[in-house]
Design a protein around this motif. Structure first.
Motif, short mmCIF file in Angstrom:
data_model
loop_
_atom_site.label_atom_id
_atom_site.label_comp_id
_atom_site.label_asym_id
_atom_site.label_seq_id
_atom_site.Cartn_x
_atom_site.Cartn_y
_atom_site.Cartn_z
N TYR A 253 11.05 -1.00 -2.74
CA TYR A 253 10.01 -1.62 -1.89
C TYR A 253 9.37 -0.60 -0.93
O TYR A 253 8.15 -0.42 -0.92
N ASP A 254 10.22 0.08 -0.15
CA ASP A 254 9.67 1.01 0.86
C ASP A 254 8.93 2.16 0.18
O ASP A 254 7.86 2.60 0.64
N GLN A 255 9.51 2.64 -0.92
CA GLN A 255 8.91 3.79 -1.61
C GLN A 255 7.54 3.42 -2.19
O GLN A 255 6.59 4.22 -2.12
N VAL A 256 7.44 2.22 -2.76
CA VAL A 256 6.16 1.77 -3.32
C VAL A 256 5.12 1.68 -2.21
O VAL A 256 3.98 2.17 -2.34
N LEU A 257 5.51 1.09 -1.08
CA LEU A 257 4.53 0.91 0.00
C LEU A 257 4.14 2.25 0.62
O LEU A 257 2.98 2.46 1.00
N GLU A 258 5.08 3.16 0.66
CA GLU A 258 4.75 4.48 1.20
C GLU A 258 3.71 5.17 0.31
O GLU A 258 2.75 5.77 0.77
N LEU A 259 3.91 5.06 -1.02
CA LEU A 259 2.98 5.72 -1.94
C LEU A 259 1.60 5.03 -1.94
O LEU A 259 0.57 5.70 -1.94
N LEU A 260 1.60 3.70 -1.94
CA LEU A 260 0.31 3.00 -1.97
C LEU A 260 -0.39 3.08 -0.62
O LEU A 260 -1.61 3.03 -0.55
N ASP A 261 0.41 3.13 0.44
CA ASP A 261 -0.09 3.23 1.81
C ASP A 261 -1.25 2.25 2.07
O ASP A 261 -2.38 2.67 2.38
N PRO A 262 -0.99 0.94 1.92
CA PRO A 262 -2.07 -0.04 2.05
C PRO A 262 -2.74 0.02 3.43
O PRO A 262 -2.06 0.19 4.44
N GLN A 263 -4.05 -0.12 3.42
CA GLN A 263 -4.84 0.00 4.64
C GLN A 263 -5.70 -1.24 4.84
O GLN A 263 -6.13 -1.85 3.86
N PRO A 264 -5.98 -1.60 6.09
CA PRO A 264 -6.88 -2.72 6.34
C PRO A 264 -8.18 -2.53 5.55
O PRO A 264 -8.68 -1.40 5.45
N GLY A 265 -8.66 -3.59 4.99
CA GLY A 265 -9.93 -3.52 4.26
C GLY A 265 -9.77 -3.02 2.83
O GLY A 265 -10.73 -3.04 2.06
#
Ligand SMILES: C[S@@+](CC[C@H](N)C(=O)[O-])C[C@H]1O[C@@H](n2cnc3c(N)ncnc32)[C@H](O)[C@@H]1O
Length: 328
Positions: free
Chosen positions: A22-34
């Motif tokens: 979970y954390d690794q996926v989110l770190e790579l995708l780095d979702p941003q507002p918008g």
């Protein structure tokens, strides 16, 4: 809409632990507002939840899954995000078509968390598990034409042996196929498990039917073909600078992902023996993971099913570098 205050693991439902890596996926995708994100295997919505939470207040997500049962759960779980989420039942081979039908493209991040979900594995009626008796089904999409029943009871022994060897990496594939054919007709997963367990000995600490069940599931859902067709579509759907992250659970899948990302990161894909380039291929991505990322010891301990997970990611080159033919 503001992100809900509860985290995925706090919510009730069949999602006791965090999604894999979970954390690794989110770190790579780095979702941003918008941002605009595509979760091509939305499953129970665990990763999608994290993406939506981190891209609050206005990031959007298109979630796709072949399995309508999974989608219904994802819908309930992601409901707090309201119109920021669009969920669609479909298969990976239709990625481009689905995105176009919803007028969506230029994603900042695309995730594919391949294989089966714990929901599918734990539901005996789906026939994915050798641990519980169930029908010989194994379809992720219940409308799919091919079932495990047809393969087990109708395919020629040689073809059965080939898929068990190739997709299951089972060295006793011929023995298993012979035993299955001799025991026909098989009526459920319990009968199949017993036949396989008599034909092969357990090795590497896994149940003797593990490899055969994996092989059947891959064949029923045409998983490798599907992945091979989906990867270029995903790349096409990414915005320049967007990230593609893929979690594979067996070596054949991982090899496809690895080779795809390696090929697309090169300016020339001619065979090395050619004195000069004739392919005209240009790099589309830079790899973010040279080696796959696997789960930590703590995650393996908490969720033994994640033990074979391998995460790879690549970033689509920024527009300028794509225009320059990938040359830096
Ligand atoms: C491992 S689960 C994903 C779990 C999800 N990441 C989460 O956080 O809950 C994989 C999901 O992908 C779906 N799936 C597998 N192959 C697919 C395909 N070819 N097309 C669409 N969905 C697929 C399965 O139905 C399953 O729900």
């Amino acid at each position: 809409m503001d992100s809900p205050a509860v985290t995925p693991e706090q919510q009730p439902g069949p999602w006791q632990h965090l999604p894999v890596l979970y954390d690794q996926v989110l770190e790579l995708l780095d979702p941003q507002p918008g941002g605009l994100y595509l979760d091509a295997t939305v499953g129970l919505g665990g990763h999608a939840y994290g993406i939506l939470e981190r891209s609050a207040p206005n990031g959007r997500l298109l979630g796709i899954d072949a399995d309508p049962h999974a989608l219904a759960l994802a819908q309930a779980r992601l409901a707090p995000f309201g119109p920021r989420v669009t969920l669609v039942q479909g298969r990976h081979i239709e990625l481009a078509q689905i995105a176009a039908a919803h007028d969506l493209g230029g994603f900042q991040g695309i995730l594919m968390d391949l294989g089966v979900s714990s929901l599918q594995l734990d539901d005996a009626r789906r026939g994915f598990s050798f641990r519980q008796a169930g029908p010989l089904d194994m379809r992720m999409d219940p409308q799919g034409a091919l079932t495990a029943e047809e393969i087990v009871n109708e395919w020629p022994e040689q073809e059965l042996s080939r898929i068990i060897y190739t997709y299951g990496e089972e060295r006793y594939a011929r023995r298993v196929a012979r035993a299955i054919v001799a025991a026909r007709p098989l009526h459920d997963t319990a009968e199949l498990t017993a036949v396989v367990a008599r034909a092969v000995r357990s090795s590497g600490g896994i149940h003797p039917a593990t490899r055969t069940f994996q092989a059947l599931r891959i064949a029923v859902n045409a998983e490798l073909d599907s992945l091979e067709q989906a990867l270029p579509q995903a790349l096409e759907l990414l915005a320049p600078g967007g990230v593609l992250a893929v979690i594979a659970f067996h070596s054949l899948e991982d090899r496809l992902v690895k080779q795809f990302m390696a090929r697309e990161s090169r300016d020339c894909i001619c065979p090395p023996r050619l004195p000069q380039c004739v392919c005209g291929h240009t790099a589309q991505v830079e790899r973010l993971t040279r080696k796959p990322i696997g789960p930590s010891d703590a995650e393996r301990e908490e969720n033994p099913r994640c033990r074979s997970a391998r995460l790879r990611a690549a970033r689509k080159l920024p527009a300028k570098r794509l225009e320059d033919g990938g040359q830096s």
